[in-house]
Design an enzyme around this catalytic site. Structure first.
Site, short mmCIF file in Angstrom:
data_model
loop_
_atom_site.label_atom_id
_atom_site.label_comp_id
_atom_site.label_asym_id
_atom_site.label_seq_id
_atom_site.Cartn_x
_atom_site.Cartn_y
_atom_site.Cartn_z
N PRO A 57 0.78 -1.24 0.00
CA PRO A 57 0.00 0.00 0.00
C PRO A 57 0.82 1.29 0.00
CG PRO A 57 0.02 -0.95 2.18
CD PRO A 57 0.73 -1.93 1.28
N CYS A 58 1.52 1.54 -1.09
CA CYS A 58 2.29 2.77 -1.20
C CYS A 58 1.38 4.01 -1.23
CB CYS A 58 3.21 2.72 -2.41
SG CYS A 58 2.37 2.43 -3.96
N HIS A 59 0.09 3.81 -1.52
CA HIS A 59 -0.84 4.93 -1.52
C HIS A 59 -1.04 5.50 -0.11
CE1 HIS A 59 -3.42 1.45 -0.65
NE2 HIS A 59 -4.20 2.30 0.01
#
Length: 184
Positions: free
Chosen positions: A137-139
């Site tokens: 989950p780089c977001h």
């Protein structure tokens, strides 16, 4: 020659491509981004493989888990990942997976988490090199003072994902985004 299998899924944010080796998912990316072709070529080179349309157990599981995520029914992912990268990149990607659903972090905090507080820019670069959207989950990484920062899938998608995870009722995107999706 080894094979990578790639299948598409439809989401509220547009079509996604999921690619997996026999060990796990190595790519989950939104269609229409500038990154996807480059990342696919890089994976074929790194795995010395070719990509075929189709599914394997990992693409099928990722499709099920991502569909449940977009419906608001899943917060954690269990699909196996096969993410080639440097030791440092894999360390950052593991730290990203530890950011809880519905929360955010920033590059400086991630650098401290992995025991390299001075490596803020390197952490940002590793975050940007992530080929597995949402599953890693780089977001969930935003600016230190709360601003949205770059996202390979585009800032409107990032804003939607963060709102979705926080239980936001309004999951809308700008009109231009809907027009773009019609052409993908």
């Amino acid at each position: 020659m080894p094979l990578l299998f790639s299948q598409k899924i439809e989401t509220q944010l547009g079509r996604m491509w999921i690619t997996a080796s026999h060990r796990g998912v190595c790519l989950a990316e939104f269609a229409g981004t500038q990154r996807i072709e480059r990342e696919s070529r890089d994976l074929e080179r790194l795995f010395q493989a070719r990509t075929e349309l189709g599914e394997n157990e990992h693409t099928a599981q990722a499709a099920q888990e991502l569909t449940a995520y977009f419906r608001g029914e899943r917060q954690m992912f269990t699909v196996a990942l096969d993410t080639p990268g440097t030791d440092f990149q894999r360390q950052v990607w593991a730290a990203l997976r530890n950011i809880p659903y519905g929360t955010t972090s920033h590059y400086q905090a991630l650098a401290a988490t992995i025991g390299k507080p001075a490596a803020v820019r390197a952490v940002a670069a590793a975050n940007g090199a992530n080929r597995v959207a949402i599953l890693i989950p780089c977001h969930r990484v935003i600016g230190k003072h709360g601003a949205l920062t770059g996202y390979g899938g585009g800032l409107p998608r990032k804003a939607w994902l963060l709102s979705h995870e926080r239980g936001g009722r309004k999951h809308s995107l700008p009109d231009w985004f809907a027009t773009l999706q019609e052409h993908l």
